[in-house]
Design a protein around this motif. Structure first.
Motif, PDB file in Angstrom:
ATOM      1  N   ALA A 135      13.309  -3.867  18.027  1.00 10.18           N
ATOM      2  CA  ALA A 135      13.471  -3.418  19.472  1.00 10.18           C
ATOM      3  C   ALA A 135      13.571  -2.043  19.322  1.00 10.18           C
ATOM      4  O   ALA A 135      13.929  -1.603  18.345  1.00 10.18           O
ATOM      5  N   GLY A 136      13.437  -1.358  20.382  1.00 11.12           N
ATOM      6  CA  GLY A 136      13.549   0.157  20.387  1.00 11.12           C
ATOM      7  C   GLY A 136      12.233   0.631  20.855  1.00 11.12           C
ATOM      8  O   GLY A 136      11.235   0.355  21.136  1.00 11.12           O
ATOM      9  N   ASP A 137      12.439   2.102  20.597  1.00 11.47           N
ATOM     10  CA  ASP A 137      11.185   2.918  20.860  1.00 11.47           C
ATOM     11  C   ASP A 137      10.276   2.493  19.987  1.00 11.47           C
ATOM     12  O   ASP A 137       8.856   2.813  20.723  1.00 11.47           O
ATOM     13  N   ARG A 138      10.243   2.292  18.671  1.00  8.60           N
ATOM     14  CA  ARG A 138       8.965   2.151  18.010  1.00  8.60           C
ATOM     15  C   ARG A 138       8.064   1.080  18.482  1.00  8.60           C
ATOM     16  O   ARG A 138       6.843   1.015  18.434  1.00  8.60           O
ATOM     17  N   VAL A 139       8.919  -0.294  18.669  1.00  8.78           N
ATOM     18  CA  VAL A 139       8.077  -1.394  19.005  1.00  8.78           C
ATOM     19  C   VAL A 139       7.665  -1.087  20.638  1.00  8.78           C
ATOM     20  O   VAL A 139       6.530  -1.563  20.706  1.00  8.78           O
ATOM     21  N   LYS A 140       8.387  -0.297  21.307  1.00  6.95           N
ATOM     22  CA  LYS A 140       7.793   0.034  22.748  1.00  6.95           C
ATOM     23  C   LYS A 140       6.386   0.738  22.566  1.00  6.95           C
ATOM     24  O   LYS A 140       5.615   0.648  23.306  1.00  6.95           O
ATOM     25  N   GLU A 141       6.352   1.679  21.521  1.00  3.50           N
ATOM     26  CA  GLU A 141       4.986   2.651  21.509  1.00  3.50           C
ATOM     27  C   GLU A 141       3.943   1.546  20.955  1.00  3.50           C
ATOM     28  O   GLU A 141       2.649   1.721  21.475  1.00  3.50           O
ATOM     29  N   VAL A 142       4.067   0.635  20.420  1.00  4.93           N
ATOM     30  CA  VAL A 142       3.330  -0.501  20.165  1.00  4.93           C
ATOM     31  C   VAL A 142       2.908  -1.496  21.066  1.00  4.93           C
ATOM     32  O   VAL A 142       1.845  -1.500  21.300  1.00  4.93           O
ATOM     33  N   THR A 143       3.772  -2.085  21.627  1.00  8.27           N
ATOM     34  CA  THR A 143       3.752  -3.283  22.540  1.00  8.27           C
ATOM     35  C   THR A 143       3.937  -2.764  23.717  1.00  8.27           C
ATOM     36  O   THR A 143       3.595  -3.663  24.462  1.00  8.27           O
ATOM     37  N   GLY A 144       4.433  -1.645  24.262  1.00  2.00           N
ATOM     38  CA  GLY A 144       4.749  -1.358  25.539  1.00  2.00           C
ATOM     39  C   GLY A 144       6.151  -1.851  26.155  1.00  2.00           C
ATOM     40  O   GLY A 144       6.493  -1.627  27.255  1.00  2.00           O
ATOM     41  N   GLU A 145       6.745  -2.800  25.314  1.00  3.34           N
ATOM     42  CA  GLU A 145       8.124  -3.472  25.550  1.00  3.34           C
ATOM     43  C   GLU A 145       9.214  -3.025  24.525  1.00  3.34           C
ATOM     44  O   GLU A 145       8.977  -3.226  23.198  1.00  3.34           O
ATOM     45  N   ALA A 146      10.453  -2.306  24.984  1.00  3.26           N
ATOM     46  CA  ALA A 146      11.549  -2.004  24.064  1.00  3.26           C
ATOM     47  C   ALA A 146      12.256  -3.199  23.779  1.00  3.26           C
ATOM     48  O   ALA A 146      12.716  -3.293  22.552  1.00  3.26           O
ATOM     49  N   LEU A 147      12.248  -4.398  24.316  1.00  3.26           N
ATOM     50  CA  LEU A 147      12.759  -5.632  23.954  1.00  3.26           C
ATOM     51  C   LEU A 147      11.907  -6.832  24.161  1.00  3.26           C
ATOM     52  O   LEU A 147      11.887  -7.440  25.148  1.00  3.26           O
ATOM     53  N   PRO A 148      11.223  -7.005  22.932  1.00  2.00           N
ATOM     54  CA  PRO A 148      10.105  -8.154  23.101  1.00  2.00           C
ATOM     55  C   PRO A 148      11.066  -9.664  23.332  1.00  2.00           C
ATOM     56  O   PRO A 148      12.212  -9.600  23.056  1.00  2.00           O
ATOM     57  N   GLU A 149      10.472 -10.150  24.198  1.00  2.00           N
ATOM     58  CA  GLU A 149      10.889 -11.601  24.338  1.00  2.00           C
ATOM     59  C   GLU A 149      11.496 -12.204  23.257  1.00  2.00           C
ATOM     60  O   GLU A 149      12.592 -12.942  23.192  1.00  2.00           O
ATOM     61  N   GLU A 150      10.818 -12.396  22.036  1.00  2.00           N
ATOM     62  CA  GLU A 150      11.309 -13.191  20.953  1.00  2.00           C
ATOM     63  C   GLU A 150      12.596 -12.455  20.372  1.00  2.00           C
ATOM     64  O   GLU A 150      13.358 -13.386  19.859  1.00  2.00           O
ATOM     65  N   THR A 151      12.982 -11.112  20.589  1.00  2.00           N
ATOM     66  CA  THR A 151      14.085 -10.618  19.933  1.00  2.00           C
ATOM     67  C   THR A 151      15.084 -11.107  20.862  1.00  2.00           C
ATOM     68  O   THR A 151      16.216 -11.424  20.512  1.00  2.00           O
ATOM     69  N   TYR A 152      14.974 -10.928  22.291  1.00  2.00           N
ATOM     70  CA  TYR A 152      15.834 -11.704  23.133  1.00  2.00           C
ATOM     71  C   TYR A 152      16.276 -13.119  22.825  1.00  2.00           C
ATOM     72  O   TYR A 152      17.458 -13.188  22.716  1.00  2.00           O
ATOM     73  N   GLU A 153      15.291 -13.700  22.693  1.00  2.00           N
ATOM     74  CA  GLU A 153      15.666 -15.282  22.444  1.00  2.00           C
ATOM     75  C   GLU A 153      16.260 -15.510  21.083  1.00  2.00           C
ATOM     76  O   GLU A 153      17.216 -16.354  21.027  1.00  2.00           O
ATOM     77  N   LEU A 154      15.757 -14.505  20.003  1.00  2.00           N
ATOM     78  CA  LEU A 154      16.627 -14.703  19.015  1.00  2.00           C
ATOM     79  C   LEU A 154      18.243 -14.448  18.901  1.00  2.00           C
ATOM     80  O   LEU A 154      18.850 -15.193  18.654  1.00  2.00           O
TER      81      LEU A 154
ATOM     82  N   GLY B  30      16.889   4.402  20.378  1.00  2.00           N
ATOM     83  CA  GLY B  30      16.601   5.626  20.906  1.00  2.00           C
ATOM     84  C   GLY B  30      16.681   5.800  22.423  1.00  2.00           C
ATOM     85  O   GLY B  30      17.516   5.432  23.086  1.00  2.00           O
ATOM     86  N   GLU B  31      15.520   6.595  22.954  1.00  2.00           N
ATOM     87  CA  GLU B  31      15.343   6.893  24.160  1.00  2.00           C
ATOM     88  C   GLU B  31      15.418   5.337  25.040  1.00  2.00           C
ATOM     89  O   GLU B  31      15.951   5.488  26.219  1.00  2.00           O
ATOM     90  N   THR B  32      15.227   4.303  24.489  1.00  2.00           N
ATOM     91  CA  THR B  32      15.240   3.128  25.099  1.00  2.00           C
ATOM     92  C   THR B  32      16.437   2.350  25.169  1.00  2.00           C
ATOM     93  O   THR B  32      16.527   1.023  25.355  1.00  2.00           O
ATOM     94  N   ALA B  33      17.584   3.008  24.783  1.00  2.00           N
ATOM     95  CA  ALA B  33      18.758   2.435  24.414  1.00  2.00           C
ATOM     96  C   ALA B  33      19.336   1.259  25.620  1.00  2.00           C
ATOM     97  O   ALA B  33      19.724   0.313  25.351  1.00  2.00           O
ATOM     98  N   ALA B  34      19.187   1.882  26.762  1.00  2.00           N
ATOM     99  CA  ALA B  34      19.718   1.127  28.025  1.00  2.00           C
ATOM    100  C   ALA B  34      18.862  -0.119  28.181  1.00  2.00           C
ATOM    101  O   ALA B  34      19.353  -1.085  28.494  1.00  2.00           O
ATOM    102  N   ASP B  35      17.521  -0.228  27.894  1.00  2.00           N
ATOM    103  CA  ASP B  35      16.648  -1.190  28.097  1.00  2.00           C
ATOM    104  C   ASP B  35      16.880  -2.225  26.807  1.00  2.00           C
ATOM    105  O   ASP B  35      16.424  -3.195  26.975  1.00  2.00           O
TER     106      ASP B  35
END
Ligand code: ATP
Ligand code: MG
Length: 326
Positions: free
Chosen positions: A39-58, A71-76
């Motif tokens: 989750a976060g900025d790094r994964v958003k750079e790669v996938t476009g999403e700060a919180l991937p569905e599978e992370t939420y589900e986990l 980081g920047e995506t903390a609130a998301d």
């Protein structure tokens, strides 16, 4: 019974302190199954999403989640994650430790902060160039959940009662509901309470923190006042927190990604390891929770220490010392 633990290191020093806390948990004789997710900025750079569905589900299915920082995506990231664990209370201890420079070394408080409503759940509007408004939402049901939790917290621990911080003299309806509902829950439990206006609390806690123990607050007040208390105990690297729901919890340090020191291996792992101790307590492993807490306290007092506490040890050194002490 195996506990499934979601591990979400996130960004910045989250990548360093979260594995340190996992190492400590692995050193205990408890059956954990760790499942790591992004989750976060790094994964958003790669996938476009700060919180991937599978992370939420986990997070929504694991018994507990250990989170680092985003980081920047903390609130998301963190707001939906708190929602994934259905968290209605944020537990924020602010405790000074022997051997650590603190403004008020006698401070030992716990904030129980309402985690779902107040101004943070409020609806904001921009009515005109000149006028912006915000609706503040407070419900009896959420106040009751918090009140029940506070009573159990006091009954289970070594506490005489709790203090309700509010501003019901001005916000008569919203904080009126908050105070009156929590008060009536406390009366049902026979738990002692007192109350303090939140502005007066800010002064009182600076002058004499020992007059408070467990402090129950609305969302925004709890956010601000617990940060103020953090200043009294010295050091973001020490403050843990727990977001607790009826069936699962999410545990995270109060600090963020610390971009100024990220990647150097010198972050203080204490806040995240103490958060892991709160996770242990939440899962019913009270004895191990106490062992971890004591090991952190011993290490803080005797060293080694990271740079934020005046030392020159690495994250690894401090983690190894804590595990040795265990
Ligand atoms: P973010 O936006 O992610 O919150 P930030 O710049 O506000 O980033 P914080 O993580 O909130 O940074 O930290 C604020 C300050 O405290 C930084 O100077 C950081 O280096 C220091 N700090 C925070 N956590 C730790 C830690 N675990 N160990 C050492 N220093 C820390
Ligand atoms: Mg910050």
């Amino acid at each position: 019974m195996t506990h499934e633990i979601a591990v979400i290191p996130g960004d910045g020093i989250g990548q360093e302190v979260t594995p340190a806390a996992v190492e400590v948990l692995e050193a205990l004789e408890i059956d954990f199954e760790f499942r790591e997710a992004d989750a976060g900025d790094r994964v958003k750079e790669v996938t476009g999403e700060a919180l991937p569905e599978e992370t939420y589900e986990l997070a929504a299915s694991a018994d507990a989640t250990l989170f680092g920082a985003a980081g920047e995506t903390a609130a998301d990231v963190i707001l939906p994650l708190r929602d994934a664990v259905d968290s209605f209370v944020n537990i924020r201890p602010a405790k000074a430790y022997p051997g650590i420079d603190a403004v008020r070394p006698e401070t030992d408080l716990v904030f129980l902060r309402e985690n779902t409503e107040g101004v943070y759940a409020g609806h904001e509007d921009r009515l005109s160039e000149d006028v912006a408004t915000l609706t503040r939402v407070v419900t009896q049901s959420a106040s009751r959940d918090l009140g029940e939790f506070a009573c159990e917290y006091v009954e289970d621990g070594d506490h005489d009662g709790f203090t309700i911080a509010h501003k019901a003299n001005v916000m008569r309806e919203t904080d009126g509901v908050f105070r009156d509902t929590i008060q009536s829950v406390a009366d049902e439990h026979g738990v002692e309470t007192d109350e303090v206006l939140m502005d007066a609390f800010a002064t009182k806690v600076c002058l004499d923190p020992e007059q408070f123990d467990v402090v129950v607050c609305p969302n925004l007040a709890g956010d601000v006042l617990s940060d103020l208390a953090a200043g009294l105990v010295g050091g973001l690297g020490l403050l843990p927190s727990a977001n607790v729901g009826p069936e699962r919890g999410l545990f995270e340090p109060v600090h963020g990604t610390a971009p100024d020191i990220a990647g150097e291996g010198i972050a203080n792992p204490a806040a995240t390891i103490i958060s892991a101790a709160m996770l242990l307590e939440y899962l019913g492993h009270d004895e191990e929770a106490e062992r971890v807490q004591n090991a952190v306290e011993t290490t803080l007092e005797n060293g080694p220490r990271t740079a934020d506490l005046g030392g020159d040890a690495s994250t690894e050194d401090v983690t190894a010392a804590i595990i040795d002490t265990l």
